[in-house]
Design an enzyme around this catalytic site. Structure first.
Site, PDB file in Angstrom:
ATOM      1  N   GLN A 153       0.838  -1.198   0.000  1.00  0.00           N
ATOM      2  CA  GLN A 153       0.000   0.000   0.000  1.00  0.00           C
ATOM      3  C   GLN A 153       0.876   1.251   0.000  1.00  0.00           C
ATOM      4  O   GLN A 153       1.258   1.765   1.044  1.00  0.00           O
ATOM      5  CB  GLN A 153      -0.942   0.004   1.205  1.00  0.00           C
ATOM      6  N   PHE A 154       1.148   1.745  -1.202  1.00  0.00           N
ATOM      7  CA  PHE A 154       2.001   2.926  -1.340  1.00  0.00           C
ATOM      8  C   PHE A 154       1.388   4.166  -0.717  1.00  0.00           C
ATOM      9  O   PHE A 154       2.094   5.102  -0.346  1.00  0.00           O
ATOM     10  CB  PHE A 154       2.345   3.182  -2.814  1.00  0.00           C
ATOM     11  N   THR A 155       0.076   4.184  -0.539  1.00  0.00           N
ATOM     12  CA  THR A 155      -0.580   5.372   0.011  1.00  0.00           C
ATOM     13  C   THR A 155      -0.231   5.606   1.485  1.00  0.00           C
ATOM     14  O   THR A 155      -0.524   6.681   2.015  1.00  0.00           O
ATOM     15  CB  THR A 155      -2.112   5.293  -0.150  1.00  0.00           C
TER      16      THR A 155
END
Length: 150
Positions: free
Chosen positions: A78-80
């Site tokens: 999850q890059f966010t």
């Protein structure tokens, strides 16, 4: 590396209508990677995950670790997690590692966690549009950043 650990009584990941991961008791781990992350971050985090005492003992006190509880794990990229919201209302993801750096580290993280747990770790699919379902048990949600060790 930054992780969000959610203690779950069940969790699953679905991609394009296909369930690709499913567990009962254990951890759903959201993993965010930046360019500066290394194997040292992986080893520190996986050790922390395996030994984190957030499962109930015989008195329902959070004294047991994942291994004690015989829990399972799903890891979802999850890059966010590395979003910057300082300016404006549209998050910037400039800190998040690009796939050429993030994918190998993500795969190494999962492999190291499997070694530390002594069993298979389920995953989502890096870069996919995933639907994640979970029942957060407690609720217990813990955020750990490998850059904040002290």
């Amino acid at each position: 590396m930054k992780i969000v650990i959610q203690r779950v009584s069940e969790a699953s990941v679905t991609i394009d209508g296909e369930k690709v991961a499913s567990i009962s008791k254990g951890f759903l781990i959201l993993l965010g990677i930046v360019n500066e992350d290394t194997q040292e971050d992986i080893k520190w985090l996986t050790n922390k995950i395996v030994n984190l005492r957030v499962f109930g003992d015989e008195n329902n006190v959070m004294n047991n670790a994942l291994l004690d509880a015989n829990g399972d794990v799903i890891v979802v990229s999850q890059f966010t997690l590395h979003a910057s919201t300082k300016k404006g209302n549209r998050p910037s993801y400039i800190k998040a590692a690009k796939p050429d750096i993030a994918v190998p580290l993500y795969e190494d993280f999962v492999k190291q966690l499997e070694v530390d747990l002594g069993k298979q770790v389920q995953t989502g699919r890096f870069g996919a549009d995933m639907k994640v379902k979970l029942i957060n048990d407690g609720p217990v949600t813990i955020i750990i950043d490998s850059k904040n060790r002290e």
